[in-house]
Design a protein around this motif. Structure first.
Motif, PDB file in Angstrom:
ATOM      1  N   THR A  78       0.836  -0.888   0.003  1.00 57.37           N
ATOM      2  CA  THR A  78      -0.385   0.061   0.093  1.00 57.37           C
ATOM      3  C   THR A  78       1.100   1.285  -0.232  1.00 57.37           C
ATOM      4  OG1 THR A  78       0.012  -0.127   2.430  1.00 57.37           O
ATOM      5  CG2 THR A  78      -1.398  -0.774   1.037  1.00 57.37           C
ATOM      6  N   VAL A  79       0.455   2.531  -0.506  1.00 54.96           N
ATOM      7  CA  VAL A  79       0.743   4.009  -0.431  1.00 54.96           C
ATOM      8  C   VAL A  79       1.379   3.863   1.114  1.00 54.96           C
ATOM      9  CG1 VAL A  79       0.213   4.442  -2.527  1.00 54.96           C
ATOM     10  CG2 VAL A  79      -0.852   5.406  -0.838  1.00 54.96           C
ATOM     11  N   GLU A  80       0.524   3.877   1.995  1.00 50.29           N
ATOM     12  CA  GLU A  80       0.850   3.973   3.473  1.00 50.29           C
ATOM     13  C   GLU A  80       2.173   3.680   4.165  1.00 50.29           C
ATOM     14  OE1 GLU A  80      -2.111   3.437   2.515  1.00 50.29           O
ATOM     15  OE2 GLU A  80      -3.408   4.704   2.563  1.00 50.29           O
ATOM     16  N   GLU A  81       2.220   2.407   3.538  1.00 46.52           N
ATOM     17  CA  GLU A  81       2.949   0.903   3.934  1.00 46.52           C
ATOM     18  C   GLU A  81       4.578   1.837   3.407  1.00 46.52           C
ATOM     19  OE1 GLU A  81       1.946  -3.210   4.657  1.00 46.52           O
ATOM     20  OE2 GLU A  81       2.079  -2.601   2.659  1.00 46.52           O
ATOM     21  N   VAL A  82       4.802   2.697   2.119  1.00 48.04           N
ATOM     22  CA  VAL A  82       6.273   2.970   1.419  1.00 48.04           C
ATOM     23  C   VAL A  82       6.171   4.795   2.677  1.00 48.04           C
ATOM     24  CG1 VAL A  82       7.201   4.381  -0.738  1.00 48.04           C
ATOM     25  CG2 VAL A  82       5.191   2.303  -0.425  1.00 48.04           C
ATOM     26  N   ALA A  83       4.778   5.556   2.536  1.00 49.07           N
ATOM     27  CA  ALA A  83       5.405   6.249   3.017  1.00 49.07           C
ATOM     28  C   ALA A  83       5.723   6.545   4.472  1.00 49.07           C
ATOM     29  CB  ALA A  83       3.829   7.338   3.035  1.00 49.07           C
ATOM     30  N   GLY A  84       5.120   5.618   5.712  1.00 49.62           N
ATOM     31  CA  GLY A  84       5.756   4.631   6.723  1.00 49.62           C
ATOM     32  C   GLY A  84       7.460   4.445   6.856  1.00 49.62           C
ATOM     33  N   ALA A  85       7.953   4.100   5.556  1.00 49.34           N
ATOM     34  CA  ALA A  85       9.022   4.419   5.651  1.00 49.34           C
ATOM     35  C   ALA A  85      10.489   5.183   5.076  1.00 49.34           C
ATOM     36  CB  ALA A  85      10.082   2.964   4.413  1.00 49.34           C
ATOM     37  N   VAL A  86       9.490   5.526   3.908  1.00 49.31           N
ATOM     38  CA  VAL A  86       9.933   7.471   3.864  1.00 49.31           C
ATOM     39  C   VAL A  86       9.890   8.689   5.200  1.00 49.31           C
ATOM     40  CG1 VAL A  86       9.334   9.404   2.429  1.00 49.31           C
ATOM     41  CG2 VAL A  86       9.304   6.866   1.364  1.00 49.31           C
ATOM     42  N   MET A  87       9.213   8.442   5.562  1.00 49.19           N
ATOM     43  CA  MET A  87       8.746   9.457   6.919  1.00 49.19           C
ATOM     44  C   MET A  87      10.231   8.847   8.188  1.00 49.19           C
ATOM     45  SD  MET A  87       7.437  11.744   6.026  1.00 49.19           S
ATOM     46  CE  MET A  87       7.520  12.770   7.622  1.00 49.19           C
ATOM     47  N   TRP A  88      10.538   7.651   8.141  1.00 44.86           N
ATOM     48  CA  TRP A  88      11.398   7.162   9.454  1.00 44.86           C
ATOM     49  C   TRP A  88      12.765   8.072   8.934  1.00 44.86           C
ATOM     50  CZ3 TRP A  88      15.569   4.503   8.861  1.00 44.86           C
ATOM     51  CH2 TRP A  88      16.229   4.198  10.534  1.00 44.86           C
ATOM     52  N   LEU A  89      13.079   7.419   7.290  1.00 46.62           N
ATOM     53  CA  LEU A  89      14.075   7.829   7.387  1.00 46.62           C
ATOM     54  C   LEU A  89      14.055   9.636   7.077  1.00 46.62           C
ATOM     55  CD1 LEU A  89      14.819   6.748   3.772  1.00 46.62           C
ATOM     56  CD2 LEU A  89      16.596   6.008   5.708  1.00 46.62           C
ATOM     57  N   PHE A  90      13.090  10.802   7.722  1.00 48.66           N
ATOM     58  CA  PHE A  90      13.345  12.343   7.837  1.00 48.66           C
ATOM     59  C   PHE A  90      13.719  11.625   9.206  1.00 48.66           C
ATOM     60  CE2 PHE A  90      11.668  12.317   3.677  1.00 48.66           C
ATOM     61  CZ  PHE A  90      13.188  13.421   3.271  1.00 48.66           C
TER      62      PHE A  90
END
Ligand code: NAP
Length: 248
Positions: free
Chosen positions: A218-230
């Motif tokens: 899901t797009v939310e699963e990708v968004a979660g990984a991106v936001m962890w990197l920030f």
């Protein structure tokens, strides 16, 4: 004052999910789009309704003058950038390499590679203390295709993501001493409209039986990984990649 994030291709799919999650985490978000103003405004409206701050900014990331205008607009409307997500990306109809013409190769590489370089350049010009900035972070949305090669579908797209990964590695080392972290996320097969551009809207469901986790992402699963990197938790992480590909 809120931190400022720009999400390229933030009007749909993975980019829209990143923009919404970032706003919930307190970022003021520039929601870039290319053609679909209504979709970008819908993302901005949703963020604003939830009490967040966002602006829609049109620009083709492959066009240098438009990238310059986009960053100027971001400066004026939200302030100096702290976080860039190079998410805008395209692919074209599935075909073998022997059938690809130069115009297609230029379109794919211009958007996915030149676009990412131009946006990273403008971000560094604002984040680096060499230019009066205070550091920041960049996340490049690559693809598992960079590792897998996408045979019979879009080797050009896969190669563009390989180039993006090399940008992540090289730029991360170049700007680390200036307090800028650069990382990548490699999504696998995610439910978005992108697969229709390849001529196969149902591609995720066709492939899910061969994905180790046996489903699309899901797009939310990708968004979660991106936001962890920030996040502060990723403060010592640079030049790294997170695979969000169901084990593929
Ligand atoms: P999508 O649903 O097709 O959305 C693409 C977004 O990029 C839209 O907001 C679009 O804006 C924007 N865009 C396209 N060309 C642009 C340009 N030249 N300048 C600025 N914006 C542009 O795609 P997605 O599936 O969310 O993919 C997002 C990223 O994840 C891409 O980099 C893609 O390669 C990567 N990815 C996706 C998957 C997947 O399975 N979906 C897997 C691996 C990696 P408009 O709507 O205005 O055209």
């Amino acid at each position: 004052m809120s931190k400022v994030m720009l999400v390229t291709g933030g009007s749909r799919g993975i980019g829209a999910a990143i923009a919404k999650l970032a706003a919930r985490r307190g970022y003021a978000v520039g929601v870039n789009y290319h053609a679909n103003a209504d979709a970008a405004e819908a993302v901005v409206d949703e963020i604003t309704r939830d009490g967040g701050k966002a602006v829609a900014i049109q620009a083709d990331v492959a066009q240098e003058d438009q990238v310059l205008r986009m960053f100027r607009t971001l400066d004026e409307r939200l302030g100096r950038i702290d976080a860039l997500v190079n998410n805008a990306g395209i692919l074209e109809k599935q075909m073998r390499v022997e059938d690809m013409d130069a115009a297609r190769l230029h379109r794919v590489l211009s958007t996915n590679v030149v676009g990412a370089f131009l946006c990273a350049r403008e971000a560094v010009r604002r984040m680096s203390p060499r230019h009066g900035g205070q550091g920041g972070a960049i996340v490049n949305v690559s693809s598992a295709a960079a590792r897998l090669g996408s045979p019979n579908e879009y080797v050009d797209y896969a190669a563009s993501k390989g180039a993006m990964d090399t940008l992540t590695i090289g730029l991360s080392k170049e700007v680390a001493p200036e307090g800028i972290r650069v990382n990548g996320v490699r999504p696998g097969t995610i439910y978005t409209e992108m697969h229709a551009s390849g001529g196969e809207p149902g591609r995720v469901d066709r492939l899910k039986s061969v994905i180790p986790l046996r489903r699309g992402g899901t797009v939310e699963e990708v968004a979660g990984a991106v936001m962890w990197l920030f996040s502060d938790e990723a403060g010592y992480t640079s030049g790294s990649f997170i695979e969000v590909s169901g084990g593929n």
